[in-house]
Enzyme design. Structure first.
Site, PDB file in Angstrom:
ATOM      1  N   LYS A  22       0.840  -1.207   0.000  1.00  0.00           N
ATOM      2  CA  LYS A  22       0.000   0.000   0.000  1.00  0.00           C
ATOM      3  C   LYS A  22       0.875   1.257   0.000  1.00  0.00           C
ATOM      4  CE  LYS A  22      -1.807   1.890   3.970  1.00  0.00           C
ATOM      5  NZ  LYS A  22      -1.541   3.339   3.926  1.00  0.00           N
ATOM      6  N   ASN A  23       1.869   1.269   0.882  1.00  0.00           N
ATOM      7  CA  ASN A  23       2.650   2.499   1.030  1.00  0.00           C
ATOM      8  C   ASN A  23       3.608   2.744  -0.130  1.00  0.00           C
ATOM      9  OD1 ASN A  23       1.300   3.017   3.346  1.00  0.00           O
ATOM     10  ND2 ASN A  23       3.010   2.619   4.737  1.00  0.00           N
ATOM     11  N   ARG A 100      -4.750  10.693   3.875  1.00  0.00           N
ATOM     12  CA  ARG A 100      -3.679  11.668   4.002  1.00  0.00           C
ATOM     13  C   ARG A 100      -2.668  11.564   2.860  1.00  0.00           C
ATOM     14  NH1 ARG A 100      -0.353  14.505   7.605  1.00  0.00           N
ATOM     15  NH2 ARG A 100       1.784  13.979   7.095  1.00  0.00           N
ATOM     16  N   CYS A 124      -5.578  13.159  12.330  1.00  0.00           N
ATOM     17  CA  CYS A 124      -6.118  11.815  12.156  1.00  0.00           C
ATOM     18  C   CYS A 124      -5.922  11.091  13.463  1.00  0.00           C
ATOM     19  CB  CYS A 124      -5.467  11.093  10.995  1.00  0.00           C
ATOM     20  SG  CYS A 124      -3.888  10.406  11.383  1.00  0.00           S
ATOM     21  N   ARG A 129      -0.103  14.926  12.749  1.00  0.00           N
ATOM     22  CA  ARG A 129       0.503  14.694  11.438  1.00  0.00           C
ATOM     23  C   ARG A 129       0.497  15.923  10.522  1.00  0.00           C
ATOM     24  NH1 ARG A 129      -1.286   8.782   9.449  1.00  0.00           N
ATOM     25  NH2 ARG A 129       0.699   8.794   8.414  1.00  0.00           N
ATOM     26  N   PRO A 130       1.329  16.897  10.816  1.00  0.00           N
ATOM     27  CA  PRO A 130       1.388  18.100   9.987  1.00  0.00           C
ATOM     28  C   PRO A 130       2.047  17.825   8.627  1.00  0.00           C
ATOM     29  CG  PRO A 130       3.079  18.168  11.686  1.00  0.00           C
ATOM     30  CD  PRO A 130       2.258  16.940  11.942  1.00  0.00           C
ATOM     31  N   VAL A 131       2.030  18.843   7.742  1.00  0.00           N
ATOM     32  CA  VAL A 131       2.675  18.686   6.429  1.00  0.00           C
ATOM     33  C   VAL A 131       3.739  19.766   6.204  1.00  0.00           C
ATOM     34  CG1 VAL A 131       0.881  17.419   5.198  1.00  0.00           C
ATOM     35  CG2 VAL A 131       0.739  19.913   5.356  1.00  0.00           C
ATOM     36  N   ASP A 132       4.203  20.379   7.314  1.00  0.00           N
ATOM     37  CA  ASP A 132       5.186  21.453   7.190  1.00  0.00           C
ATOM     38  C   ASP A 132       6.454  20.997   6.463  1.00  0.00           C
ATOM     39  OD1 ASP A 132       5.375  19.826   9.566  1.00  0.00           O
ATOM     40  OD2 ASP A 132       7.012  21.105  10.243  1.00  0.00           O
ATOM     41  N   ASP A 315       4.407   0.878  11.883  1.00  0.00           N
ATOM     42  CA  ASP A 315       3.239   0.178  11.337  1.00  0.00           C
ATOM     43  C   ASP A 315       3.154  -1.284  11.794  1.00  0.00           C
ATOM     44  OD1 ASP A 315       2.451   2.470  10.091  1.00  0.00           O
ATOM     45  OD2 ASP A 315       2.958   1.839   8.060  1.00  0.00           O
ATOM     46  N   ILE A 337       7.338   7.457  16.729  1.00  0.00           N
ATOM     47  CA  ILE A 337       7.000   8.153  15.481  1.00  0.00           C
ATOM     48  C   ILE A 337       5.724   8.979  15.618  1.00  0.00           C
ATOM     49  CG2 ILE A 337       6.542   7.878  13.008  1.00  0.00           C
ATOM     50  CD1 ILE A 337       9.322   6.959  13.639  1.00  0.00           C
ATOM     51  N   ARG A 407      -8.773  -0.274   4.048  1.00  0.00           N
ATOM     52  CA  ARG A 407      -7.884   0.720   3.439  1.00  0.00           C
ATOM     53  C   ARG A 407      -6.545   0.090   3.095  1.00  0.00           C
ATOM     54  NH1 ARG A 407      -6.405   5.285   6.901  1.00  0.00           N
ATOM     55  NH2 ARG A 407      -5.031   5.390   5.115  1.00  0.00           N
TER      56      ARG A 407
HETATM   57  C1  UD1 Z   1       4.145   7.004   6.189  1.00  0.00           C
HETATM   58  C2  UD1 Z   1       3.280   5.778   5.989  1.00  0.00           C
HETATM   59  C3  UD1 Z   1       2.718   5.319   7.312  1.00  0.00           C
HETATM   60  C4  UD1 Z   1       3.833   5.129   8.339  1.00  0.00           C
HETATM   61  C5  UD1 Z   1       4.719   6.359   8.409  1.00  0.00           C
HETATM   62  C6  UD1 Z   1       5.945   6.169   9.293  1.00  0.00           C
HETATM   63  C7  UD1 Z   1       2.412   6.028   3.749  1.00  0.00           C
HETATM   64  C8  UD1 Z   1       1.240   6.265   2.873  1.00  0.00           C
HETATM   65  N1  UD1 Z   1       2.208   6.106   5.083  1.00  0.00           N
HETATM   66  O1  UD1 Z   1       3.301   8.046   6.680  1.00  0.00           O
HETATM   67  O2  UD1 Z   1       2.021   4.089   7.112  1.00  0.00           O
HETATM   68  O3  UD1 Z   1       3.265   4.880   9.606  1.00  0.00           O
HETATM   69  O4  UD1 Z   1       5.186   6.716   7.108  1.00  0.00           O
HETATM   70  O5  UD1 Z   1       6.679   5.091   8.856  1.00  0.00           O
HETATM   71  O6  UD1 Z   1       3.496   5.724   3.283  1.00  0.00           O
HETATM   72  N2  UD1 Z   1       5.797  14.962  10.277  1.00  0.00           N
HETATM   73  C9  UD1 Z   1       5.865  16.311  10.514  1.00  0.00           C
HETATM   74  N3  UD1 Z   1       5.696  17.169   9.464  1.00  0.00           N
HETATM   75  C10 UD1 Z   1       5.480  16.706   8.195  1.00  0.00           C
HETATM   76  C11 UD1 Z   1       5.420  15.327   7.961  1.00  0.00           C
HETATM   77  C12 UD1 Z   1       5.592  14.465   9.031  1.00  0.00           C
HETATM   78  O7  UD1 Z   1       6.065  16.744  11.642  1.00  0.00           O
HETATM   79  O8  UD1 Z   1       5.346  17.541   7.285  1.00  0.00           O
HETATM   80  C13 UD1 Z   1       5.976  14.011  11.419  1.00  0.00           C
HETATM   81  C14 UD1 Z   1       4.770  13.107  11.631  1.00  0.00           C
HETATM   82  O9  UD1 Z   1       3.772  13.728  12.400  1.00  0.00           O
HETATM   83  C15 UD1 Z   1       5.416  11.921  12.316  1.00  0.00           C
HETATM   84  C16 UD1 Z   1       6.788  11.851  11.660  1.00  0.00           C
HETATM   85  O10 UD1 Z   1       7.007  13.120  11.065  1.00  0.00           O
HETATM   86  O11 UD1 Z   1       5.567  12.185  13.681  1.00  0.00           O
HETATM   87  C17 UD1 Z   1       6.951  10.794  10.600  1.00  0.00           C
HETATM   88  O12 UD1 Z   1       5.860  10.859   9.692  1.00  0.00           O
HETATM   89  P1  UD1 Z   1       6.027  10.480   8.156  1.00  0.00           P
HETATM   90  O13 UD1 Z   1       7.239   9.641   7.976  1.00  0.00           O
HETATM   91  O14 UD1 Z   1       5.910  11.723   7.347  1.00  0.00           O
HETATM   92  O15 UD1 Z   1       4.739   9.589   7.926  1.00  0.00           O
HETATM   93  P2  UD1 Z   1       3.807   9.563   6.654  1.00  0.00           P
HETATM   94  O16 UD1 Z   1       4.600   9.796   5.425  1.00  0.00           O
HETATM   95  O17 UD1 Z   1       2.613  10.396   6.899  1.00  0.00           O
END
Ligand code: UD1
Length: 427
Positions: A22-23, A100, A124, A129-132, A315, A337, A407
């Site tokens: 999936k990922n 997301r 969620c 889970r921000p996107v900064d 995961d 995480i 999902r």
């Molecule tokens: C991906 C996986 C998810 C897995 C995760 C960690 C997919 C579709 N999803 O999620 O299954 O659990 O990796 O292995 O591949 N963060 C920020 N700012 C950001 C982005 C992330 O602070 O802009 C933080 C998150 O809140 C979290 C950490 O970074 O604490 C790691 O998250 P991230 O590796 O980005 O996870 P995803 O890509 O969302």
């Protein structure tokens, strides 16, 4: 609403075919937006998240050959995306809020069309889970980015993004993927430092390379990308799902059984296989097959600390917590995480588990026997942990809100039934 009914029923035995990840498939589907030519993906899992990604791509104007009702499974299950018809740059709230990973269209759409508008995903269940980090990477590549009215609005300054040196503040899978997809069409060279190293990132890079991208160092913390003007058609086999595979292995360890996973990628699963061995399983690897045998023994509790790849994956945390619940001894689980990824604890406790949580740490003492009960799934991997617990509990466990499960797990009840579990979907 559908539920899953599991009845505790002895050891699992047999062979199980592992689906595509999936990922990996979600970012790769987004990467197909980077070219006008058709891209065909094979070994695509039939998942609700794939359906949602199809809607996101179609919303942008792409054509996607995926019919979930008639889709097969296994290595030959194919999806072709043709993005030559893209006529919108907007990923709306209705789709992004349900998944997301939709935010992964930001990089490709921006790189290809010079502008993108993607809804903020919002919170969620497992944390804010921000996107900064995604936004900062786009800015490093020369985009002007604003966040207004709930949307990330990004624009290139000239025709194209510009190659740059970008260091991620923290390791993020999604931000690394977005930056990688953006950089392949940027002008000049990009270096991404402190990149995530997950096998799904390597798979995305491999697909981009098949499409004509110049990428080096994927799978290490420093990825170097030499931008090209255009990408082209390609066919790519999606990497096996190491989390699905790990889930079946843990289920078998809990049930004291023996299985062989087929079409798996053992080399992506070292941390998980090591923990299974520590739990007392005999684990051997033969090409794409993993054999696990418990020789009828009760598993031993293990300590788990989640961290970015190659360390233990978040995961798989919920599934190992389920294992500890019935294991011999006690195990400590540290979740590093996500800040709120212990929602399965209260549901496991309903089944009789002995768990104490203190912040990001859970202390689990194994009990002799769990006892079946109605429980509520709270997120994807939490749902899996409840099914695993149900498989070894006394009596019936009815898992509600299984849309989370759909999902990310292809046909989980059929696959587990094939291994001898008593499990079915009920309305
Ligand atoms: C991906 C996986 C998810 C897995 C995760 C960690 C997919 C579709 N999803 O999620 O299954 O659990 O990796 O292995 O591949 N963060 C920020 N700012 C950001 C982005 C992330 O602070 O802009 C933080 C998150 O809140 C979290 C950490 O970074 O604490 C790691 O998250 P991230 O590796 O980005 O996870 P995803 O890509 O969302």
């Amino acid at each position: 609403m559908q539920k899953i009914l599991v009845t505790g029923n002895g050891p699992l035995h047999g062979e199980v075919l592992i689906s595509g990840a999936k990922n990996a498939v979600l970012p790769i589907l987004c990467a197909t937006l980077l070219t006008d030519e058709p891209v065909t993906l094979r070994n695509v899992p039939n998942l609700h998240d794939v359906k949602t990604t199809k809607k996101v791509l179609e919303g942008l104007g792409a054509t996607v050959s995926y019919d979930p009702e008639r889709f097969g499974s296994g290595p030959d299950s194919e999806v072709t995306v043709n993005a030559s018809t893209v006529n919108s740059h907007v990923a709306p709230y209705e789709l992004v809020k349900t998944m997301r990973a939709s935010v992964l269209v930001l990089g490709p759409v921006l790189a290809r069309y010079g502008q993108a508008e993607v809804s903020l995903p919002g919170g969620c269940a497992i944390g804010s889970r921000p996107v900064d980090l995604h936004i900062k990477a786009m800015q490093s590549l020369g985009a002007d980015v604003t966040v207004e009215h709930g949307f990330i609005k990004a624009k290139t300054r000239g025709d194209r993004l510009k190659g740059a040196h970008h260091t991620f503040e923290i390791v993020s899978v999604g931000a690394t993927e977005n930056a990688l997809m953006a950089a392949v069409l940027a002008e000049g060279t990009t270096v991404l430092d402190n990149s995530a190293m997950e096998p799904e990132i390597v798979d995305l890079a491999d697909c981009l390379i098949a499409m004509g991208a110049n990428i080096f160092g994927h799978g290490t913390p420093r990825i170097e990308i030499h931008g090209v003007e255009r990408l082209h058609a390609a066919t790519h086999d999606v990497v096996a799902d190491r989390i699905e595979c790990g889930t079946f292995l843990v289920a078998t360890a809990m049930s004291r059984g023996s299985i062989t996973t087929v079409n798996s990628r053992p080399e992506t699963m070292d941390a998980v296989l090591d923990k299974l061995r520590e739990a007392g399983a005999e684990v051997t690897v033969d090409g794409d097959r993993i054999h696990l045998d418990m020789r009828g023994k009760r598993p031993k509790a293990v300590d788990i600390t989640t961290a970015p790849h190659p360390a233990f994956p978040t995961d798989m945390q919920a599934q190992f917590m389920a294992l500890n619940c019935i294991a011999e001894g006690a195990g400590v689980i540290r979740e590093n995480i996500f800040e709120n990824r212990f929602m399965h604890v209260s549901e496991l406790q309903r089944l009789g588990a002995d768990i104490r949580v203190d912040g990001h740490t859970a202390f689990v003492r194994g009990v002799e026997q769990l006892s079946g009960a109605p429980v509520m799934a709270t997120d994807l991997r939490a749902s899996a942990s409840l099914i695993l617990a149900g498989l070894v509990a006394d009596g019936d466990t009815l898992v509600d809100r299984i849309y989370h499960l759909d999902r990310g797990y292809e046909n989980i009840e059929a696959k587990l039934s094939g291994l001898g579990a008593t499990i079915r979907r009920v309305d």
